[in-house]
Design a protein around this motif. Structure first.
Motif, PDB file in Angstrom:
ATOM      1  N   VAL A 262     -28.029 -71.963  -5.458  1.00 21.45           N
ATOM      2  CA  VAL A 262     -28.427 -72.386  -4.114  1.00 21.45           C
ATOM      3  C   VAL A 262     -29.321 -73.623  -4.159  1.00 21.45           C
ATOM      4  O   VAL A 262     -29.011 -74.648  -3.547  1.00 21.45           O
ATOM      5  N   HIS A 263     -30.430 -73.547  -4.877  1.00 20.99           N
ATOM      6  CA  HIS A 263     -31.361 -74.676  -4.940  1.00 20.99           C
ATOM      7  C   HIS A 263     -31.733 -75.050  -6.374  1.00 20.99           C
ATOM      8  O   HIS A 263     -32.660 -75.834  -6.588  1.00 20.99           O
ATOM      9  N   GLY A 264     -31.039 -74.463  -7.343  1.00 19.08           N
ATOM     10  CA  GLY A 264     -31.321 -74.786  -8.735  1.00 19.08           C
ATOM     11  C   GLY A 264     -32.543 -74.093  -9.307  1.00 19.08           C
ATOM     12  O   GLY A 264     -33.011 -74.460 -10.388  1.00 19.08           O
ATOM     13  N   THR A 265     -33.057 -73.095  -8.623  1.00 18.36           N
ATOM     14  CA  THR A 265     -34.263 -72.409  -9.072  1.00 18.36           C
ATOM     15  C   THR A 265     -33.941 -71.461 -10.226  1.00 18.36           C
ATOM     16  O   THR A 265     -33.004 -70.670 -10.142  1.00 18.36           O
ATOM     17  N   ASP A 266     -34.716 -71.544 -11.278  1.00 16.33           N
ATOM     18  CA  ASP A 266     -34.504 -70.715 -12.469  1.00 16.33           C
ATOM     19  C   ASP A 266     -35.336 -69.446 -12.400  1.00 16.33           C
ATOM     20  O   ASP A 266     -36.565 -69.505 -12.301  1.00 16.33           O
ATOM     21  N   PHE A 267     -34.667 -68.316 -12.456  1.00 19.05           N
ATOM     22  CA  PHE A 267     -35.306 -67.006 -12.574  1.00 19.05           C
ATOM     23  C   PHE A 267     -34.968 -66.427 -13.947  1.00 19.05           C
ATOM     24  O   PHE A 267     -33.930 -66.758 -14.538  1.00 19.05           O
ATOM     25  N   ARG A 268     -35.833 -65.550 -14.430  1.00 16.81           N
ATOM     26  CA  ARG A 268     -35.541 -64.774 -15.631  1.00 16.81           C
ATOM     27  C   ARG A 268     -35.066 -63.390 -15.225  1.00 16.81           C
ATOM     28  O   ARG A 268     -35.451 -62.879 -14.174  1.00 16.81           O
ATOM     29  N   ALA A 269     -34.253 -62.774 -16.052  1.00 12.84           N
ATOM     30  CA  ALA A 269     -33.778 -61.414 -15.812  1.00 12.84           C
ATOM     31  C   ALA A 269     -34.095 -60.555 -17.031  1.00 12.84           C
ATOM     32  O   ALA A 269     -34.003 -61.023 -18.173  1.00 12.84           O
ATOM     33  N   GLY A 270     -34.468 -59.308 -16.772  1.00 15.22           N
ATOM     34  CA  GLY A 270     -34.744 -58.404 -17.880  1.00 15.22           C
ATOM     35  C   GLY A 270     -35.491 -57.171 -17.417  1.00 15.22           C
ATOM     36  O   GLY A 270     -35.742 -56.981 -16.226  1.00 15.22           O
ATOM     37  N   ALA A 271     -35.839 -56.329 -18.379  1.00 19.24           N
ATOM     38  CA  ALA A 271     -36.656 -55.157 -18.074  1.00 19.24           C
ATOM     39  C   ALA A 271     -38.086 -55.604 -17.788  1.00 19.24           C
ATOM     40  O   ALA A 271     -38.593 -56.542 -18.423  1.00 19.24           O
ATOM     41  N   ALA A 272     -38.747 -54.959 -16.855  1.00 15.95           N
ATOM     42  CA  ALA A 272     -40.075 -55.396 -16.425  1.00 15.95           C
ATOM     43  C   ALA A 272     -41.080 -55.411 -17.570  1.00 15.95           C
ATOM     44  O   ALA A 272     -41.881 -56.346 -17.685  1.00 15.95           O
TER      45      ALA A 272
ATOM     46  N   GLN B 127     -28.197 -65.843 -11.472  1.00 17.66           N
ATOM     47  CA  GLN B 127     -27.199 -66.918 -11.429  1.00 17.66           C
ATOM     48  C   GLN B 127     -26.902 -67.314  -9.990  1.00 17.66           C
ATOM     49  O   GLN B 127     -26.755 -68.504  -9.669  1.00 17.66           O
ATOM     50  N   ALA B 128     -26.827 -66.331  -9.109  1.00 17.37           N
ATOM     51  CA  ALA B 128     -26.600 -66.621  -7.693  1.00 17.37           C
ATOM     52  C   ALA B 128     -27.765 -67.413  -7.115  1.00 17.37           C
ATOM     53  O   ALA B 128     -27.574 -68.345  -6.317  1.00 17.37           O
TER      54      ALA B 128
ATOM     55  N   SER C 147     -44.550 -61.737  -5.636  1.00 20.55           N
ATOM     56  CA  SER C 147     -44.696 -63.079  -6.186  1.00 20.55           C
ATOM     57  C   SER C 147     -45.888 -63.038  -7.147  1.00 20.55           C
ATOM     58  O   SER C 147     -46.753 -62.164  -7.009  1.00 20.55           O
ATOM     59  N   TYR C 148     -45.918 -63.932  -8.116  1.00 18.61           N
ATOM     60  CA  TYR C 148     -45.027 -65.050  -8.379  1.00 18.61           C
ATOM     61  C   TYR C 148     -44.617 -65.002  -9.837  1.00 18.61           C
ATOM     62  O   TYR C 148     -45.199 -64.242 -10.609  1.00 18.61           O
ATOM     63  N   SER C 149     -43.688 -65.813 -10.262  1.00 22.62           N
ATOM     64  CA  SER C 149     -43.247 -66.047 -11.649  1.00 22.62           C
ATOM     65  C   SER C 149     -41.737 -66.175 -11.782  1.00 22.62           C
ATOM     66  O   SER C 149     -41.252 -66.510 -12.859  1.00 22.62           O
ATOM     67  N   GLN C 150     -40.962 -65.892 -10.696  1.00 22.73           N
ATOM     68  CA  GLN C 150     -39.523 -66.093 -10.695  1.00 22.73           C
ATOM     69  C   GLN C 150     -38.817 -65.231 -11.744  1.00 22.73           C
ATOM     70  O   GLN C 150     -38.328 -65.710 -12.763  1.00 22.73           O
ATOM     71  N   ALA C 151     -38.812 -63.942 -11.459  1.00 22.85           N
ATOM     72  CA  ALA C 151     -38.194 -62.978 -12.375  1.00 22.85           C
ATOM     73  C   ALA C 151     -37.512 -61.873 -11.579  1.00 22.85           C
ATOM     74  O   ALA C 151     -38.013 -61.453 -10.533  1.00 22.85           O
ATOM     75  N   TRP C 152     -36.368 -61.416 -12.094  1.00 26.87           N
ATOM     76  CA  TRP C 152     -35.612 -60.307 -11.481  1.00 26.87           C
ATOM     77  C   TRP C 152     -35.591 -59.193 -12.517  1.00 26.87           C
ATOM     78  O   TRP C 152     -34.930 -59.291 -13.534  1.00 26.87           O
TER      79      TRP C 152
END
Length: 441
Positions: free
Chosen positions: A363-373, A358-359, A325-330
């Motif tokens: 569930v709760h509408g939480t926004d994550f970012r996706a990308g290379a670290a 997207q998954a 944690s933290y920052s909401q990123a995959w």
């Protein structure tokens, strides 16, 4: 959980009573507290300026960068009260926009600890394990023993290493016999950075949910566990994690000594033996991103390296996820460089990262970012996922930064543990099912 006794619950309530006092002493030892500022860099020049003064802020002003300067996200910096005015003057000279993210860190920690104590007092007669609260190292260690005993037909305890201070770095293997040899493996680890309490809590939730859903005959999980073995280590940096409960809630590193007698610990996620010692991996022991004396110099990291490499003699790793944690990123490799050629599996990695976020959102509408670290968060060398992809050969190597985006930062309240676990569980099933599809079952 049936094997957790009432005595432990009473003992842990007592620990929390003491903990409130200990946390207060940490932040009043210099007769001041800390504040977290959020800085919005408006251009690349501001980013470069912040990067350029990081070392001076850390050494001269006692700053702790909760997030690093990039063009992607705001920069959160914790400073002692005596440095706030001086730093604000620097920002005003550059006409940089900033705001107070956390007014008084000590007050927030003390309030959270009191709330945690009240919650534990309310459930002290309940002998089951509560996945909605944060747990001490001792509780997590006992959880490993208990759940392995209670579900011994599919769950097995293992020990990765003994920490510098002599604690066991323990985990559980979830494995359902299917009559085939050489099942693919999945590795989860949490808590490499000690203060990120939501990571061990989330990993505990994920393990529990996989076991319980399998027991209840949930089709997706039946399919997953019949074809994949899960190795799950809730808390990797056990010494640092124990220290956050006893002395300093915001401790990040391990607790091993360094050549500087006044500065302990190494950043475990700058210590992996692949592209070690490069960008954002400090040579200075007092720095939060101190890289250690050499690749895998920390016994906890070397333990994972040895344990997983030994497993590859009989099993291939398909997934490696390091929970933070933290920052909401995959995030997928690479971390060590934004300029390096992308991994050969980059298209598949990023597609699955997008599917995972997207998954999470459903569930709760939480926004994550996706990308290379390196491009989603920042460049950093000696990262776990670079090693797990390049050396362990885990195709789907991910670093996941959990909630939130800065409202609480590392001090995420307990009421967000279950929602965090629920949304990440949805993502885990997407990832695992993708791997099973690729196996061709």
């Amino acid at each position: 959980m049936s094997r957790v006794n009432t005595f432990r619950c009473i003992l842990h309530s007592t620990i929390l009573i003491l903990l409130v006092g200990l946390c207060r002493s940490r932040y009043t030892s210099t007769q001041e507290s800390f504040q977290v500022l959020r800085i919005d860099a408006k251009n690349e020049s501001d980013v470069q300026w912040l990067n350029g003064i990081m070392g001076r802020l850390e050494e001269k002003m006692g700053a702790d960068f909760w997030t690093n300067p990039t063009t992607i996200q705001p920069v959160d910096i914790m400073l002692p009260f005596h440095s706030i005015g001086q730093f604000e003057s620097l920002l005003q000279e550059r006409d940089m926009i900033y705001s107070v993210m956390l007014e008084n860190v000590e007050d927030i920690i003390e309030s959270q600890m009191k709330n945690m104590r009240r919650r534990r007092d309310a459930i002290s007669k309940d002998i089951s394990f509560d996945y909605g609260i944060y747990h001490t190292y001792e509780e997590i260690r006992q959880w490993v023993k208990d759940i392995s005993s209670e579900h011994s037909d599919i769950v097995e305890e293992f020990v990765v290493a003994k920490s510098y201070e002599g604690r066991q770095v323990a985990g559980v293997k979830i494995s359902v016999p299917n009559g085939r040899k050489n099942k693919k493996s999945v590795w989860f680890e949490g808590g490499i950075h000690a203060r990120e309490w939501i990571a061990p809590a989330t990993v505990l939730f994920l393990a529990k949910q996989l076991i319980y859903d399998f027991r209840n005959g949930e089709p997706d999980v039946q399919r997953i566990l019949h074809n994949l073995d899960f190795y799950i280590v809730p808390s990797l940096n056990v010494d640092g994690y124990a220290y956050t409960w006893s002395k300093n809630r915001l401790w990040r590193k391990t607790r091993s000594p360094t050549w500087n007698p006044f500065c302990k610990g190494t950043d475990g996620n700058r210590n992996w033996p692949y592209e070690w010692g490069g960008v954002r991996a400090s040579k200075k022991p007092c720095n939060e991103t101190y890289r250690g004396t050499g690749p895998a110099s920390e016994v906890e990291i070397q333990g994972v390296v040895d344990f997983t490499r030994n497993l590859t003699k009989t099993q291939d790793f398909a997934v490696f996820i390091d929970w933070h944690s933290y920052s909401q990123a995959w995030m997928a490799p690479w971390s060590y460089s934004a300029q390096a050629p992308p991994p050969s599996d980059a298209a598949d990695q990023l597609a699955l990262a997008e599917a995972a976020v997207q998954a999470i959102k459903t569930v709760h509408g939480t926004d994550f970012r996706a990308g290379a670290a390196a491009t989603t968060l920042y460049e950093a060398s000696g990262f776990s996922i670079d090693w797990s992809y390049a050396v362990l050969k885990a195709k789907y190597s991910f670093c996941v930064e959990l909630r939130d985006r800065g409202r609480y930062g590392f001090l995420l309240p307990e009421d967000q543990i279950i929602p965090t676990g629920e949304e990440c569980y949805a993502a885990v099933k997407v990832v695992a099912n993708k791997v099973v599809d690729e196996i061709g079952v």
